[in-house]
Design a protein around this motif. Structure first.
Motif, mmCIF file in Angstrom:
data_model
loop_
_atom_site.group_PDB
_atom_site.id
_atom_site.type_symbol
_atom_site.label_atom_id
_atom_site.label_comp_id
_atom_site.label_asym_id
_atom_site.label_seq_id
_atom_site.Cartn_x
_atom_site.Cartn_y
_atom_site.Cartn_z
ATOM 1 N N VAL A 70 16.696 6.172 -34.747
ATOM 2 C CA VAL A 70 17.965 6.550 -34.114
ATOM 3 C C VAL A 70 17.633 7.074 -32.726
ATOM 4 N N ARG A 71 18.134 6.392 -31.714
ATOM 5 C CA ARG A 71 17.757 6.694 -30.327
ATOM 6 C C ARG A 71 18.759 7.642 -29.685
ATOM 7 N N LYS A 72 18.506 8.933 -29.826
ATOM 8 C CA LYS A 72 19.422 9.934 -29.293
ATOM 9 C C LYS A 72 19.186 10.215 -27.807
ATOM 10 N N SER B 274 19.021 3.922 -20.247
ATOM 11 C CA SER B 274 18.390 4.388 -21.481
ATOM 12 C C SER B 274 18.784 3.520 -22.671
ATOM 13 N N LYS B 275 19.942 2.874 -22.602
ATOM 14 C CA LYS B 275 20.316 1.923 -23.653
ATOM 15 C C LYS B 275 19.361 0.731 -23.650
ATOM 16 N N ASN B 276 19.030 0.237 -22.466
ATOM 17 C CA ASN B 276 18.079 -0.877 -22.375
ATOM 18 C C ASN B 276 16.673 -0.450 -22.809
ATOM 19 N N LEU B 277 16.304 0.791 -22.495
ATOM 20 C CA LEU B 277 15.002 1.290 -22.940
ATOM 21 C C LEU B 277 14.953 1.353 -24.465
ATOM 22 N N ALA B 278 16.044 1.747 -25.091
ATOM 23 C CA ALA B 278 16.114 1.786 -26.550
ATOM 24 C C ALA B 278 15.983 0.388 -27.143
ATOM 25 N N LEU B 279 16.576 -0.605 -26.496
ATOM 26 C CA LEU B 279 16.447 -1.978 -26.971
ATOM 27 C C LEU B 279 14.991 -2.436 -26.914
ATOM 28 N N ILE B 280 14.307 -2.110 -25.818
ATOM 29 C CA ILE B 280 12.888 -2.445 -25.696
ATOM 30 C C ILE B 280 12.100 -1.792 -26.825
ATOM 31 N N SER B 281 12.361 -0.512 -27.031
ATOM 32 C CA SER B 281 11.634 0.235 -28.048
ATOM 33 C C SER B 281 11.862 -0.340 -29.441
ATOM 34 N N ASP B 282 13.103 -0.640 -29.754
ATOM 35 C CA ASP B 282 13.415 -1.186 -31.075
ATOM 36 C C ASP B 282 12.723 -2.525 -31.300
ATOM 37 N N ARG B 283 12.728 -3.372 -30.288
ATOM 38 C CA ARG B 283 12.094 -4.687 -30.423
ATOM 39 C C ARG B 283 10.581 -4.555 -30.530
ATOM 40 N N MET B 284 10.003 -3.636 -29.777
ATOM 41 C CA MET B 284 8.558 -3.427 -29.834
ATOM 42 C C MET B 284 8.150 -2.889 -31.201
ATOM 43 N N GLU C 116 8.497 -5.716 -33.765
ATOM 44 C CA GLU C 116 7.439 -6.724 -33.651
ATOM 45 C C GLU C 116 6.123 -6.226 -34.241
ATOM 46 N N LYS C 117 5.823 -4.950 -34.033
ATOM 47 C CA LYS C 117 4.545 -4.406 -34.474
ATOM 48 C C LYS C 117 4.625 -3.775 -35.860
ATOM 49 N N ASP C 118 5.801 -3.795 -36.468
ATOM 50 C CA ASP C 118 6.027 -3.250 -37.810
ATOM 51 C C ASP C 118 5.670 -1.773 -37.888
ATOM 52 N N PHE C 119 6.060 -1.029 -36.849
ATOM 53 C CA PHE C 119 5.882 0.409 -36.884
ATOM 54 C C PHE C 119 7.032 1.074 -37.631
ATOM 55 N N VAL C 120 6.753 2.238 -38.178
ATOM 56 C CA VAL C 120 7.754 2.995 -38.936
ATOM 57 C C VAL C 120 8.564 3.850 -37.967
ATOM 58 N N GLY C 121 9.853 3.595 -37.886
ATOM 59 C CA GLY C 121 10.708 4.356 -36.981
ATOM 60 C C GLY C 121 11.395 5.537 -37.621
ATOM 61 N N ASP C 122 11.323 5.623 -38.949
ATOM 62 C CA ASP C 122 11.968 6.727 -39.668
ATOM 63 C C ASP C 122 10.990 7.312 -40.679
ATOM 64 N N ALA C 123 9.928 7.915 -40.170
ATOM 65 C CA ALA C 123 8.853 8.426 -41.022
ATOM 66 C C ALA C 123 9.365 9.408 -42.056
ATOM 67 N N GLU C 124 10.364 10.203 -41.697
ATOM 68 C CA GLU C 124 10.884 11.219 -42.626
ATOM 69 C C GLU C 124 11.609 10.598 -43.809
ATOM 70 N N VAL C 125 12.035 9.330 -43.655
ATOM 71 C CA VAL C 125 12.682 8.602 -44.757
ATOM 72 C C VAL C 125 11.661 7.745 -45.495
ATOM 73 N N TYR C 126 10.811 7.061 -44.750
ATOM 74 C CA TYR C 126 9.892 6.089 -45.331
ATOM 75 C C TYR C 126 8.718 6.738 -46.068
ATOM 76 N N LEU C 127 8.129 7.793 -45.478
ATOM 77 C CA LEU C 127 6.870 8.311 -46.012
ATOM 78 C C LEU C 127 7.001 9.125 -47.302
ATOM 79 N N PRO C 128 8.010 10.000 -47.469
ATOM 80 C CA PRO C 128 8.043 10.810 -48.695
ATOM 81 C C PRO C 128 7.996 10.026 -50.002
ATOM 82 N N PRO C 129 8.758 8.922 -50.188
ATOM 83 C CA PRO C 129 8.629 8.177 -51.441
ATOM 84 C C PRO C 129 7.235 7.589 -51.642
#
Length: 281
Positions: A158-160, A167-177, A180-193
């Motif tokens: 979530v790009r606050k 900054s909207k275009n920067l968020a688009l770049i970040s989301d696509r990057m 593409e690299k399969d990074f975790v963008g929501d560690a607090e949701v993904y990692l605990p389980p």
């Protein structure tokens, strides 16, 4: 897909130089301040002789401050600091602290069950999703029964920080990057389980919002710190072809300047950091 974590080969998205060290040290100040000036949130009870592991240590600023904090309580620790680049290691290393060129994906067998506490911070741009499982398994292995781990990560889904067209275009770049690299963008949701499946207990998260604004008069130029973070991503973004938003270094520099103006003139931009805490039973 096999993914290397060698910074020298460019799989880590940020630089490992003096400029990045300075930015990371300022970011450290922001994070600690956001968590009420606490270096550790995990309820770990340390005593002299305990071993602590810092993964992704960088300049060692967290370790050096934590060592000083414990020394004031007459607690003498043995701290191992690991990173996949030695470029940011400090020149002066106090007694009881050891720096080594290692990855959390491959820690020595002789470290098994020997650490009371493991601290790791900001590997969101270093560990693709599948490798988080391996990293957490290694952390579980090296912890003593009853030992704690604390992972501090930024929220990148979530790009606050979006407060205008740049900054909207920067968020688009970040989301696509990140996609593409399969990074975790929501560690607090993904990692605990994942951590619970591995056997960790008492898993919980605490989040703090950090404003990106020059209006906060605390001696920290939050806009500049955030701007420098994204300037550090420039090489990786251009190597990815600009992700359909920018086509040259000049384009990206112009985009970042526009973002900086938007953040300077907004009270709404912020980012969130999460502390993810768990115990090995």
């Amino acid at each position: 897909m096999e993914v290397s974590l060698s910074k020298e080969k460019g799989h880590y998205l940020l630089a490992s130089d003096s400029r990045e060290t300075g930015r990371l040290n300022l970011q450290h100040r922001l994070i600690v301040k956001a968590f009420e000036d606490r270096l550790v949130l995990a309820p770990v009870g340390l005593k002299s002789g305990d071993r602590v592991l810092e993964s992704g240590a960088g300049s060692g600023i967290w370790t050096l401050e934590f060592l000083g904090e414990c020394s004031q309580k007459n607690i003498q620790l043995d701290i191992e600091c690991i990173d996949i680049s030695r470029a940011q290691f400090p020149s002066h290393i106090p007694s009881g602290v050891h720096f080594s060129l290692r990855s959390i994906l491959d820690v020595p067998e002789e470290w098994s069950g020997s650490f009371t506490f493991v601290h790791q911070r900001l590997l969101v741009a270093a560990l693709p999703r599948p490798l988080w499982h391996k990293a957490l398994a290694q952390i579980f292995r090296v912890l003593k029964p009853g030992g704690w781990v604390e992972l501090v990560e930024s929220h990148a889904k979530v790009r606050k920080f979006v407060v205008g067209p740049h900054s909207k275009n920067l968020a688009l770049i970040s989301d696509r990057m990140f996609g593409e690299k399969d990074f975790v963008g929501d560690a607090e949701v993904y990692l605990p389980p994942v951590m619970r499946e591995m056997g960790f207990v008492d898993v919980h998260c605490e989040g703090r919002n950090i404003p990106i604004s020059r209006s906060i008069n605390d001696g920290l130029d939050r806009v500049q710190i955030w701007y420098d973070l994204w300037r550090g991503f420039k090489g990786s973004i251009l190597a990815g072809g600009g992700y359909g938003i920018v086509s040259s270094e000049e384009d990206y520099d112009s985009l970042l300047l526009g973002c900086r103006d938007e953040w300077n003139n907004s009270m709404d931009a912020y980012t969130t950091y999460w502390s993810i805490i768990a115990r090995k039973p």
